[in-house]
Design an enzyme around this catalytic site. Structure first.
Site, PDB file in Angstrom:
ATOM      1  N   ASP A 132      -9.897 -19.622   4.463  1.00 29.57           N
ATOM      2  CA  ASP A 132     -10.071 -18.505   5.556  1.00 29.57           C
ATOM      3  C   ASP A 132     -11.531 -18.863   6.306  1.00 29.57           C
ATOM      4  O   ASP A 132     -12.253 -19.678   5.586  1.00 29.57           O
ATOM      5  CB  ASP A 132      -9.890 -17.115   5.166  1.00 29.57           C
ATOM      6  CG  ASP A 132      -8.656 -16.410   5.104  1.00 29.57           C
ATOM      7  OD1 ASP A 132      -7.545 -16.918   5.928  1.00 29.57           O
ATOM      8  OD2 ASP A 132      -8.322 -15.613   4.401  1.00 29.57           O
ATOM      9  N   ARG A 181       0.885  -1.182   0.187  1.00 34.66           N
ATOM     10  CA  ARG A 181       0.041   0.105   0.096  1.00 34.66           C
ATOM     11  C   ARG A 181       0.869   1.309   0.092  1.00 34.66           C
ATOM     12  O   ARG A 181       1.960   1.273   0.952  1.00 34.66           O
ATOM     13  CB  ARG A 181      -0.727  -0.148   1.307  1.00 34.66           C
ATOM     14  CG  ARG A 181      -1.938  -1.075   1.341  1.00 34.66           C
ATOM     15  CD  ARG A 181      -2.904  -0.704   2.327  1.00 34.66           C
ATOM     16  NE  ARG A 181      -3.779  -1.682   2.564  1.00 34.66           N
ATOM     17  CZ  ARG A 181      -3.774  -2.269   3.758  1.00 34.66           C
ATOM     18  NH1 ARG A 181      -3.072  -1.988   4.581  1.00 34.66           N
ATOM     19  NH2 ARG A 181      -4.608  -3.429   3.885  1.00 34.66           N
ATOM     20  N   ARG A 231       2.044 -29.310   5.559  1.00 36.68           N
ATOM     21  CA  ARG A 231       2.962 -28.564   6.419  1.00 36.68           C
ATOM     22  C   ARG A 231       2.195 -28.360   7.905  1.00 36.68           C
ATOM     23  O   ARG A 231       1.241 -28.268   7.894  1.00 36.68           O
ATOM     24  CB  ARG A 231       3.145 -27.321   5.782  1.00 36.68           C
ATOM     25  CG  ARG A 231       4.227 -26.464   6.225  1.00 36.68           C
ATOM     26  CD  ARG A 231       5.533 -26.860   5.364  1.00 36.68           C
ATOM     27  NE  ARG A 231       6.754 -25.958   5.972  1.00 36.68           N
ATOM     28  CZ  ARG A 231       7.576 -26.484   6.597  1.00 36.68           C
ATOM     29  NH1 ARG A 231       7.748 -27.912   6.684  1.00 36.68           N
ATOM     30  NH2 ARG A 231       8.528 -25.809   7.179  1.00 36.68           N
TER      31      ARG A 231
HETATM   32  P1  FAD Z   1     -11.142 -27.607  11.406  1.00 41.32           P
HETATM   33  O1  FAD Z   1     -11.465 -26.555  12.445  1.00 41.32           O
HETATM   34  O2  FAD Z   1      -9.886 -28.405  11.168  1.00 41.32           O
HETATM   35  O3  FAD Z   1     -12.358 -28.840  11.859  1.00 41.32           O
HETATM   36  C1  FAD Z   1     -12.245 -30.015  11.435  1.00 41.32           C
HETATM   37  C2  FAD Z   1     -12.486 -31.112  12.708  1.00 41.32           C
HETATM   38  O4  FAD Z   1     -12.757 -32.459  12.111  1.00 41.32           O
HETATM   39  C3  FAD Z   1     -11.381 -31.267  13.560  1.00 41.32           C
HETATM   40  O5  FAD Z   1     -12.010 -30.508  14.903  1.00 41.32           O
HETATM   41  C4  FAD Z   1     -10.909 -32.478  13.641  1.00 41.32           C
HETATM   42  O6  FAD Z   1     -11.015 -33.060  15.020  1.00 41.32           O
HETATM   43  C5  FAD Z   1     -12.319 -33.221  13.320  1.00 41.32           C
HETATM   44  N1  FAD Z   1     -12.296 -34.541  12.720  1.00 41.32           N
HETATM   45  C6  FAD Z   1     -11.313 -34.753  11.628  1.00 41.32           C
HETATM   46  N2  FAD Z   1     -11.429 -36.148  11.455  1.00 41.32           N
HETATM   47  C7  FAD Z   1     -12.255 -36.799  12.218  1.00 41.32           C
HETATM   48  C8  FAD Z   1     -12.844 -38.260  12.378  1.00 41.32           C
HETATM   49  N3  FAD Z   1     -12.267 -39.111  11.824  1.00 41.32           N
HETATM   50  N4  FAD Z   1     -13.642 -38.102  13.342  1.00 41.32           N
HETATM   51  C9  FAD Z   1     -14.290 -37.365  14.190  1.00 41.32           C
HETATM   52  N5  FAD Z   1     -13.727 -35.816  13.990  1.00 41.32           N
HETATM   53  C10 FAD Z   1     -12.718 -35.768  13.027  1.00 41.32           C
HETATM   54  N6  FAD Z   1      -8.542 -17.956   8.730  1.00 41.32           N
HETATM   55  C11 FAD Z   1      -8.958 -16.855   9.055  1.00 41.32           C
HETATM   56  O7  FAD Z   1      -9.846 -16.403   8.359  1.00 41.32           O
HETATM   57  N7  FAD Z   1      -8.157 -15.793   9.852  1.00 41.32           N
HETATM   58  C12 FAD Z   1      -6.889 -16.069  10.218  1.00 41.32           C
HETATM   59  O8  FAD Z   1      -6.345 -15.321  10.852  1.00 41.32           O
HETATM   60  C13 FAD Z   1      -6.479 -17.581  10.135  1.00 41.32           C
HETATM   61  N8  FAD Z   1      -5.421 -17.970  10.982  1.00 41.32           N
HETATM   62  C14 FAD Z   1      -4.991 -19.394  10.677  1.00 41.32           C
HETATM   63  C15 FAD Z   1      -3.933 -19.653  11.345  1.00 41.32           C
HETATM   64  C16 FAD Z   1      -3.224 -20.889  11.060  1.00 41.32           C
HETATM   65  C17 FAD Z   1      -1.774 -21.215  11.632  1.00 41.32           C
HETATM   66  C18 FAD Z   1      -3.848 -21.774  10.210  1.00 41.32           C
HETATM   67  C19 FAD Z   1      -3.416 -22.942  10.241  1.00 41.32           C
HETATM   68  C20 FAD Z   1      -5.263 -21.560   9.758  1.00 41.32           C
HETATM   69  C21 FAD Z   1      -5.651 -20.229  10.035  1.00 41.32           C
HETATM   70  N9  FAD Z   1      -7.041 -19.750   9.373  1.00 41.32           N
HETATM   71  C22 FAD Z   1      -7.531 -18.524   9.473  1.00 41.32           C
HETATM   72  C23 FAD Z   1      -7.708 -20.905   8.708  1.00 41.32           C
HETATM   73  C24 FAD Z   1      -8.838 -21.409   9.659  1.00 41.32           C
HETATM   74  O9  FAD Z   1      -8.162 -22.268  10.584  1.00 41.32           O
HETATM   75  C25 FAD Z   1      -9.916 -22.363   8.763  1.00 41.32           C
HETATM   76  O10 FAD Z   1     -10.546 -21.687   8.021  1.00 41.32           O
HETATM   77  C26 FAD Z   1     -10.814 -23.111   9.920  1.00 41.32           C
HETATM   78  O11 FAD Z   1     -10.072 -23.525  11.044  1.00 41.32           O
HETATM   79  C27 FAD Z   1     -11.400 -24.294   8.849  1.00 41.32           C
HETATM   80  O12 FAD Z   1     -12.450 -24.939   9.660  1.00 41.32           O
HETATM   81  P2  FAD Z   1     -12.950 -26.546   9.411  1.00 41.32           P
HETATM   82  O13 FAD Z   1     -14.084 -26.835   9.918  1.00 41.32           O
HETATM   83  O14 FAD Z   1     -12.542 -26.820   7.905  1.00 41.32           O
HETATM   84  O15 FAD Z   1     -11.401 -27.384   9.844  1.00 41.32           O
END
Ligand code: FAD
Ligand code: UDP
Length: 367
Positions: free
Chosen positions: A349, A175, A248
């Site tokens: 995100d 920016r 990763r």
């Molecule tokens: P998850 O939150 O991973 O949920 C999946 C769930 O399924 C887990 O709880 C897991 O235990 C469960 N599961 C898996 N397999 C099984 C099974 N066999 N039996 C029962 N349960 C199971 N996004 C932003 O918008 N802003 C940010 O600042 C940001 N920061 C981040 C920082 C980091 C380091 C990372 C890695 C990501 C970040 N993100 C951020 C992205 C954000 O974390 C994701 O968008 C969000 O968590 C995705 O949700 P989800 O439900 O897809 O997955």
């Protein structure tokens, strides 16, 4: 069938789907193999401070419907992410903006001054950038690349910047105004009381079983619901039959310190190779939590090994191809919906995950 939907995973995808299905009169069971809800946005209260257990999470979105939706459960504060970068004994503002440029070059006061330096430095790239190094230099010049990008990126991905794709760096804003807001989105904030509270509210009135792995209890779960919403790893669902997708990971080292204010900002990036961590998070600054102690987390990038958490997809040719083969299998799986970052093998995100869950439920319920 006892339930309309079995939702595997209590993260944001699973919780959004479950919440909207429940609101529409469907009977839903949510399971998660962890001992808590909220997936990777889980926050835990330590010493009066909401600690982001799986890395710093800042909610930011341009989608008004997603913003209104999350605000219907809890109030959000007006947090603006403005990380700072430390390299050696120097401190710079991020993202790359006039505050960064005027500190980097002592004759920069106006956007024109900054452009003079950047344009001069980027002359060395006289073709379309083919890798991250060339892309970064053509965006901000070599000085900033070497101080604020090279070390951070190489630590993050464990690869030389010349061997990384250009697109990774394209999403960092550059920016020509004095503005340290990391995100361009219209809405931004942190749920007051932490993300766990947000997901708790989303799951209100819905049966949730924790410490429950889908695959370890497959006999029970096979015939329990009309449909399964699966948010776990895509390759695991198919028992890795085509091979394993690479990820990763991160290692977190969290310390409780007897100090009120350790680093003066929630997020401090360490952009050089002199330390192995990439960021230090001081959690109390997200919500201005009052405590005479503080909790800080050092974030170390790491290769994924069995038993660790899967954090970042690796979108090289090998993994893109494998993921697409698994997606073909998934599309043939009857009565199973695959959603979220793990099941889609996609960097998402939070707002995009919620938006994707909206689309999935709308298609399901034809609304
Ligand atoms: P998850 O939150 O991973 O949920 C999946 C769930 O399924 C887990 O709880 C897991 O235990 C469960 N599961 C898996 N397999 C099984 C099974 N066999 N039996 C029962 N349960 C199971 N996004 C932003 O918008 N802003 C940010 O600042 C940001 N920061 C981040 C920082 C980091 C380091 C990372 C890695 C990501 C970040 N993100 C951020 C992205 C954000 O974390 C994701 O968008 C969000 O968590 C995705 O949700 P989800 O439900 O897809 O997955
Ligand atoms: N990046 C950098 N220096 C920084 C912060 C980020 O070079 O201080 C680069 C790095 O290559 C990183 C990319 O920008 O992988 C994307 O940064 P972002 O903050 O979006 O990373 P994430 O939230 O995915 O960890």
């Amino acid at each position: 069938m006892k339930y309309d939907y079995l939702v595997v995973g209590a993260g944001l995808f699973g919780a959004t789907f479950a919440n909207l299905a429940h609101k529409n009169g469907k009977k839903v069971l949510v399971i998660d193999r962890r001992n808590h809800i909220a997936g990777n946005v889980y926050t835990e209260n330590i010493e009066g401070i909401n600690v982001h257990k799986y890395g710093a999470h800042i909610f930011h979105t341009d989608y008004k419907d997603v913003w209104d939706y999350v605000n219907s459960f809890v109030e959000f504060n007006r947090y603006t992410n403005s990380p700072i970068a430390r390299i050696g004994n120097e401190v710079y503002n991020l993202p790359f903006n006039m505050n960064t440029f005027s500190k980097m070059w002592n004759d920069v006061f106006t956007p024109e001054d900054a452009l003079r330096h950047i344009n001069e430095e980027k002359k060395e790239i006289d073709k379309d950038p083919t890798n991250l190094e060339e892309q970064a230099i053509s965006l901000v010049g070599r000085t900033i690349y070497e101080k604020l990008i090279k070390g951070y990126t190489e630590k993050q991905w464990n690869r030389d910047c010349k061997d990384l794709p250009a697109f990774i760096i394209k999403r960092l804003p550059v920016r020509l105004i004095y503005d340290n807001n990391y995100f361009n989105d219209r809405y931004q904030g942190i749920p007051i009381g932490g993300y766990t509270k947000l997901v708790e509210k989303m799951l209100e009135g819905i049966e949730v079983r924790l410490n429950t792995d889908y695959f370890s209890n497959i006999d029970e779960f096979k015939n329990i619901a009309n449909k399964v919403v699966y948010t776990g790893p895509l390759d695991e669902y198919f028992n890795y039959s085509l091979g394993e997708l690479d990820w990763r990971s991160l290692k977190f080292d969290t310390k409780i310190l007897n100090e009120e204010n350790h680093q003066g900002n929630a997020v401090v990036n360490y952009t050089g190779h002199e330390v192995e961590y990439t960021r230090v998070i001081e959690h109390k600054h997200f919500e201005n939590n009052q405590s005479d102690k503080t909790v800080v987390t050092y974030e170390y990038p790491a290769d994924y090994e069995k038993g660790m958490e899967k954090y970042y997809t690796i979108n090289d040719d090998k993994n893109n191809k494998l993921a697409s083969e698994y997606r073909d299998l998934a599309s043939k799986e009857e009565n199973v919906i695959f959603g979220g970052r793990l099941a889609e093998y996609k960097y998402y995100d939070m707002d995009d995950v919620i938006k994707a869950a909206f689309a999935t439920i709308n298609k399901e319920l034809k609304i």
